[in-house]
Design a protein around this motif. Structure first.
Motif, PDB file in Angstrom:
ATOM      1  N   ILE A  70       0.558  -1.207  -0.003  1.00 41.95           N
ATOM      2  CA  ILE A  70       0.053  -0.032  -0.049  1.00 41.95           C
ATOM      3  C   ILE A  70       0.742   1.319  -0.041  1.00 41.95           C
ATOM      4  N   GLY A  71       1.956   1.012   0.094  1.00 43.45           N
ATOM      5  CA  GLY A  71       2.969   2.337   0.237  1.00 43.45           C
ATOM      6  C   GLY A  71       2.888   3.543  -0.487  1.00 43.45           C
ATOM      7  N   ALA A  72       2.857   3.291  -1.807  1.00 40.56           N
ATOM      8  CA  ALA A  72       2.558   4.289  -2.886  1.00 40.56           C
ATOM      9  C   ALA A  72       1.256   4.604  -3.262  1.00 40.56           C
ATOM     10  N   ALA A  73       0.204   4.230  -2.480  1.00 42.40           N
ATOM     11  CA  ALA A  73      -1.140   4.480  -3.016  1.00 42.40           C
ATOM     12  C   ALA A  73      -1.599   5.572  -2.712  1.00 42.40           C
ATOM     13  N   GLU A  74      -1.430   6.374  -1.680  1.00 41.43           N
ATOM     14  CA  GLU A  74      -1.946   7.740  -1.185  1.00 41.43           C
ATOM     15  C   GLU A  74      -1.438   8.735  -2.048  1.00 41.43           C
ATOM     16  N   GLU A  75       0.033   8.621  -2.241  1.00 39.61           N
ATOM     17  CA  GLU A  75       0.863   9.732  -3.286  1.00 39.61           C
ATOM     18  C   GLU A  75       0.279   9.559  -4.619  1.00 39.61           C
ATOM     19  N   LEU A  76       0.294   8.296  -5.388  1.00 38.98           N
ATOM     20  CA  LEU A  76      -0.344   8.160  -6.681  1.00 38.98           C
ATOM     21  C   LEU A  76      -1.854   8.710  -6.590  1.00 38.98           C
ATOM     22  N   ALA A  77      -2.606   8.137  -5.559  1.00 39.12           N
ATOM     23  CA  ALA A  77      -4.168   8.696  -5.771  1.00 39.12           C
ATOM     24  C   ALA A  77      -4.499  10.179  -5.715  1.00 39.12           C
ATOM     25  N   ALA A  78      -3.466  10.570  -4.885  1.00 39.60           N
ATOM     26  CA  ALA A  78      -3.398  12.164  -4.778  1.00 39.60           C
ATOM     27  C   ALA A  78      -3.145  12.986  -6.042  1.00 39.60           C
ATOM     28  N   ARG A  79      -1.949  12.483  -6.703  1.00 43.30           N
ATOM     29  CA  ARG A  79      -1.573  13.076  -7.851  1.00 43.30           C
ATOM     30  C   ARG A  79      -2.321  12.821  -9.158  1.00 43.30           C
ATOM     31  N   HIS A  80      -3.051  11.757  -9.163  1.00 43.40           N
ATOM     32  CA  HIS A  80      -3.599  11.280 -10.417  1.00 43.40           C
ATOM     33  C   HIS A  80      -5.340  11.043 -10.083  1.00 43.40           C
ATOM     34  N   GLY A  81      -5.748  11.165  -9.008  1.00 42.38           N
ATOM     35  CA  GLY A  81      -7.360  11.308  -8.770  1.00 42.38           C
ATOM     36  C   GLY A  81      -7.746   9.872  -8.886  1.00 42.38           C
ATOM     37  N   ALA A  82      -6.742   8.772  -8.721  1.00 39.69           N
ATOM     38  CA  ALA A  82      -7.153   7.415  -8.630  1.00 39.69           C
ATOM     39  C   ALA A  82      -7.951   6.988  -7.579  1.00 39.69           C
ATOM     40  N   THR A  83      -8.969   6.035  -7.512  1.00 41.39           N
ATOM     41  CA  THR A  83      -9.889   5.697  -6.670  1.00 41.39           C
ATOM     42  C   THR A  83      -9.142   4.345  -6.007  1.00 41.39           C
ATOM     43  N   VAL A  84      -9.073   4.559  -4.476  1.00 47.95           N
ATOM     44  CA  VAL A  84      -8.243   3.616  -3.683  1.00 47.95           C
ATOM     45  C   VAL A  84      -9.450   2.547  -3.160  1.00 47.95           C
ATOM     46  N   ILE A  85      -9.107   1.188  -3.621  1.00 50.74           N
ATOM     47  CA  ILE A  85      -9.971   0.127  -3.125  1.00 50.74           C
ATOM     48  C   ILE A  85      -9.228  -0.729  -2.088  1.00 50.74           C
ATOM     49  N   ALA A  86     -10.098  -1.173  -1.144  1.00 52.59           N
ATOM     50  CA  ALA A  86      -9.562  -2.329  -0.493  1.00 52.59           C
ATOM     51  C   ALA A  86     -10.991  -2.872   0.444  1.00 52.59           C
ATOM     52  N   HIS A  87     -10.565  -4.222   0.826  1.00 49.18           N
ATOM     53  CA  HIS A  87     -11.634  -4.977   1.582  1.00 49.18           C
ATOM     54  C   HIS A  87     -11.983  -4.238   2.807  1.00 49.18           C
ATOM     55  N   ARG A  88     -13.559  -4.241   3.154  1.00 52.71           N
ATOM     56  CA  ARG A  88     -13.997  -3.539   4.422  1.00 52.71           C
ATOM     57  C   ARG A  88     -13.002  -3.951   5.733  1.00 52.71           C
ATOM     58  N   LEU A  89     -12.460  -5.071   5.886  1.00 54.24           N
ATOM     59  CA  LEU A  89     -11.930  -5.576   7.015  1.00 54.24           C
ATOM     60  C   LEU A  89     -10.333  -5.057   7.378  1.00 54.24           C
ATOM     61  N   ASP A  90      -9.883  -4.650   6.048  1.00 56.81           N
ATOM     62  CA  ASP A  90      -8.419  -4.079   6.057  1.00 56.81           C
ATOM     63  C   ASP A  90      -8.471  -2.782   5.981  1.00 56.81           C
ATOM     64  N   ALA A  91      -9.525  -2.013   5.476  1.00 56.44           N
ATOM     65  CA  ALA A  91      -9.680  -0.677   5.223  1.00 56.44           C
ATOM     66  C   ALA A  91      -9.064   0.388   6.532  1.00 56.44           C
ATOM     67  N   PRO A  92      -9.664   0.013   7.520  1.00 60.48           N
ATOM     68  CA  PRO A  92      -9.128   0.631   8.788  1.00 60.48           C
ATOM     69  C   PRO A  92      -7.621   0.725   9.134  1.00 60.48           C
ATOM     70  N   VAL A  93      -7.002  -0.365   8.756  1.00 64.13           N
ATOM     71  CA  VAL A  93      -5.566  -0.543   8.809  1.00 64.13           C
ATOM     72  C   VAL A  93      -5.003   0.329   7.853  1.00 64.13           C
ATOM     73  N   VAL A  94      -5.305   0.141   6.358  1.00 58.94           N
ATOM     74  CA  VAL A  94      -4.702   1.096   5.263  1.00 58.94           C
ATOM     75  C   VAL A  94      -4.919   2.438   5.858  1.00 58.94           C
ATOM     76  N   ARG A  95      -6.047   3.083   6.424  1.00 61.72           N
ATOM     77  CA  ARG A  95      -6.288   4.340   6.654  1.00 61.72           C
ATOM     78  C   ARG A  95      -5.467   4.917   8.190  1.00 61.72           C
ATOM     79  N   GLY A  96      -4.795   3.750   8.722  1.00 63.14           N
ATOM     80  CA  GLY A  96      -4.083   4.003   9.879  1.00 63.14           C
ATOM     81  C   GLY A  96      -4.708   4.187  11.271  1.00 63.14           C
ATOM     82  N   GLU A  97      -6.137   3.705  11.031  1.00 63.09           N
ATOM     83  CA  GLU A  97      -6.921   3.679  12.107  1.00 63.09           C
ATOM     84  C   GLU A  97      -6.710   2.564  13.092  1.00 63.09           C
TER      85      GLU A  97
END
Length: 232
Positions: A70-97
């Motif tokens: 997941i490391g570069a997902a935030e930077e790439l999405a912010a630059r290019h407007g990509a939609t980030v997709i993850a499973h509901r159960l891992d999404a809180p970890v991806v978000r840092g929550e």
């Protein structure tokens, strides 16, 4: 970073630890996983090297919440407007929550785990779409989510049945041999997920670690999935 053609519409981007895949539907691009933090410029350069535009990355599908995926997902999405997709159960970890789940490590996995921790920590990353088993993903002529828990609770595979392609995430590894992936939170559950993925009988299997499998894929996956599960 190495760039490897798997199929005319599919490329592998390989990092020192881990890898990502680029799928192309005409000018529309999809990333499956996003490498480690700081790798966005390398991914963009690889996309341009294919004669494509990073601005056309429409979505980034994360197979699970580990830093090398997941490391570069935030930077790439912010630059290019990509939609980030993850499973509901891992999404809180991806978000840092929520914290990254601790794996149940076998003795021989310990040095590999410590080596993996040399990958930079991933920044908190937004998740725009939380998915469940069976959800369609909007690319690849009908790509859909296959929930494959065990590596993490929200680990997913991505199946493109019309193209015979399966992205396994880290449920399955292909380093040296095809085998159950390492660093699982629930090894027995991961083995069950592996058998489910093998039953899809893909023609091409793309792993989170290791070379894609492009020959005798269904038979090799089936044999590996039926192998005894390592015990502590």
């Amino acid at each position: 970073m190495d760039r490897i053609e798997v199929l005319p519409r599919l490329h592998l981007f390989r990092f020192p630890i881990g890898q990502a895949y680029l799928w192309r539907d005409g000018d529309e691009l999809t990333l499956i996983d996003a490498g480690n933090a700081g790798s966005a410029p390398e991914i963009e350069a690889a996309v341009r090297g294919l004669g494509l535009r990073p601005e056309d990355i429409r979505r980034i599908v994360l197979t699970h919440c580990h830093r090398d995926h997941i490391g570069a997902a935030e930077e790439l999405a912010a630059r290019h407007g990509a939609t980030v997709i993850a499973h509901r159960l891992d999404a809180p970890v991806v978000r840092g929550e929520s914290p990254v789940p601790e794996p149940d490590l076998l003795d021989w996995e310990l040095p590999l785990w410590e080596h993996g921790l040399t990958v930079p920590e991933a920044p908190p990353t937004r998740v725009d779409v939380e998915v469940e088993d069976g959800d369609e993903l909007g690319f690849g002529d009908g790509a859909y989510v296959v929930h494959a828990p065990g590596h993490t609770d929200g680990s997913i595979a991505v199946h493109l049945p019309r193209h015979g392609v399966l992205f396994t995430g880290d449920c399955v590894a292909g380093i040296g041999q095809v085998m159950l992936g390492v660093f699982n939170t629930d090894r027995a559950q991961a083995a069950t997920s592996f058998r489910r993925l093998a039953a899809l009988e893909p023609e091409v299997a793309c792993f989170g670690h290791g070379d894609p499998l492009t020959e005798d894929t269904a038979a090799v996956l089936k044999a590996a999935a039926e192998a005894p599960v390592p015990r502590p």
